[in-house]
Write an enzyme that holds these catalytic residues in place. Structure first.
Site, PDB file in Angstrom:
ATOM      1  CD  GLU A 136     -49.297  27.723 -23.433  1.00 28.32           C
ATOM      2  OE1 GLU A 136     -48.844  28.617 -22.694  1.00 28.32           O
ATOM      3  OE2 GLU A 136     -48.736  26.631 -23.607  1.00 28.32           O
ATOM      4  CD  GLU A 171     -46.518  21.670 -24.590  1.00 27.55           C
ATOM      5  OE1 GLU A 171     -47.692  21.711 -24.215  1.00 27.55           O
ATOM      6  OE2 GLU A 171     -45.623  22.373 -24.109  1.00 27.55           O
TER       7      GLU A 171
END
Ligand code: NAG
Ligand code: NAG
Ligand code: NAG
Ligand code: NAG
Ligand code: NAG
Ligand code: NAG
Ligand code: NAG
Ligand code: NAG
Length: 381
Positions: A146, A151
């Site tokens: 990932e 984020e």
């Protein structure tokens, strides 16, 4: 704000001809161009349970379209950018949570260069957990890896760029160090172990070098973000509107001369493990945009966060304050994916398909939600 946005892909005047000499013969070729109405033909709406246990109800395409959660941002500043939002009008959202959106690309990628034009992102709001990321598929998380390009949670103002892998993956701390050809990383590496088995869920983390997340980011008109994954590692450049390199603006990106116009990356993840390569840990990557609300990360830290005084729990806050989520939307100018000509990831000797004619076979369980793009206008931005 509008005037900043109009700078969108204006060319940096700082290019110097001396840098051109560093141009490599390797050049990237466009393999996917996700933009405008074709975007929704090539991304699937995820409508299952939020894997991060948020107070959020991800909706399918039809629901998103009918309720104005997905469409195009028609304000002149956003120039019909793809709009992905959160319900900001409903008070009664218990027990499931507030409706929101999560979209995943049908296509998957290995070594590539992804260029994303982000005009607005859903950050800077208590209870929000938005992300723009690449998720490996075809293996249990996180065996296929990932890569979190963008984020953060709550009112965070500096981006976190994070890698998650299964085991045996760590990175060098290249913060402030001179690297090949005088490049260095602009951000700060704050955690070096990427592996679930030793670092847990936190992954290896690089923080941005400017206010590249949330309220200030949006006020500045967002940015253009380049993410490169090759055998050297994973690099992320986050270009402010007034410094987008000319080669990106003209659709012929050339990071090989990054010591010139591109400058050092904001994050540079270089494998420090000596047993495996990144290629063994990051593959079949799907592009994802989502806006979670509450969930594991926020709820674990709510009481000690800057948001604690607003409500006893994140869920209380999200349930009772719909209006604050009016600004919790993505406005995406486009995402282009480039690969090296010798890549085996795609047959790039074939003509690059236009976005309208691209119909990649979807084997996903969400394939039933795929429909022709719609043109609902969202005029309230
Ligand atoms: C970068 O490389 C490209 C092609 O490889 C070249 O056209 C360009 O002039 C180089 N320099 C800059 C500053 O973009
Ligand atoms: C650094 O410069 C050398 C010589 O110009 C070149 O071969 C090499 O590819 C460059 N490395 C990077 C990471 O740009
Ligand atoms: C990496 O190096 C920078 C600069 O020396 C330092 O501030 C940072 O704490 C280091 N990160 C880690 C995880 O050691
Ligand atoms: C991607 O498609 C859009 C819309 O057709 C077009 O304006 C843009 O130039 C394309 N980008 C590249 C890099 O070809
Ligand atoms: C946070 O505080 C609330 C009460 O204000 C309490 O119910 C909750 O258990 C606390 N959460 C944590 C994780 O400590
Ligand atoms: C692609 O090119 C790179 C270097 O440019 C080389 O290391 C690699 O072996 C090539 N791959 C193939 C499949 O030709
Ligand atoms: C991407 O890498 C994975 C793992 O090595 C491999 O199974 C897959 O075939 C690759 N995909 C493409 C398109 O080359
Ligand atoms: C989306 O909504 C518009 C009208 O609001 C409609 O014309 C279109 O068919 C819808 N698209 C889908 C895929 O439901």
């Amino acid at each position: 704000m509008a005037s900043n946005i109009l700078l969108a892909l204006l060319v940096s005047a700082r290019l110097s001809s001396s840098y051109a000499q560093e141009a490599s013969s390797a050049s990237y070729q466009l393999v996917k161009n996700y933009t405008g109405e074709g975007f929704f033909d090539n991304f699937e709406f995820f409508s299952g349970h939020d894997p991060t246990n948020g107070f959020v109800q991800y909706v399918d395409l039809d629901t998103a379209n009918q309720t104005g959660l997905a469409g195009f941002a028609s304000s002149s500043a956003f120039n019909n950018a793809v709009y992905l939002g959160v319900d900001w009008w409903s008070l009664n959202v218990t027990p499931a949570g507030r409706p929101s959106t999560r979209v995943e690309s049908v296509d998957t990628f290995n070594h590539s260069l992804w260029i994303a034009d982000i005009k607005h992102m859903p950050g800077g709001i208590c209870g929000s957990w938005p992300a723009f990321w690449l998720l490996g598929s075809g293996a249990p998380w996180p065996q296929a890896g990932e890569i979190d390009i963008m984020e953060g949670i709550n009112t965070q103002s500096v981006n976190k760029m994070v890698l998650h892998a299964d085991t045996g993956v760590s990175v060098f701390n290249v913060t402030g160090q001179q690297h090949s050809n005088n490049t260095q990383m602009r951000g700060t590496m704050t955690s070096l172990d990427c592996s679930l088995d030793t670092a847990g869920n936190s992954g290896c983390v690089a923080e941005g070098s400017w206010k590249d997340f949330g309220t200030d980011y949006n006020a500045a008109g967002g940015s253009v973000i380049a993410t490169e994954f090759n055998s050297d590692g994973i690099k992320i450049w986050n270009f402010q509107r007034d410094s987008v390199p000319e080669d990106i603006a003209s659709g012929m990106p050339s990071p090989q001369n990054f010591s010139g116009s591109w400058g050092p990356p904001d994050a540079m993840f270089v494998n420090s493990g000596n047993k495996t390569t990144f290629d063994d840990h990051f593959f079949n990557l799907k592009i994802i945009f989502n806006t979670a609300l509450c969930g594991d990360w926020i709820e674990r830290t709510w009481n000690s966060s800057e948001c604690a005084s607003l409500a006893p729990t994140c869920r209380d806050y999200v349930a009772n304050n719909p209006q604050v989520f009016k600004d919790a939307y993505w406005a995406i100018g486009g995402v282009q994916v480039y690969q090296q000509p010798n890549s085996t990831c795609m047959d790039i000797s074939a003509p690059v398909p236009s976005i309208e004619s691209t119909t990649t076979a979807g084997s996903s369980r969400h394939a039933r939600h795929r429909r022709h793009a719609h043109t609902r206008r969202i005029g309230t931005l």
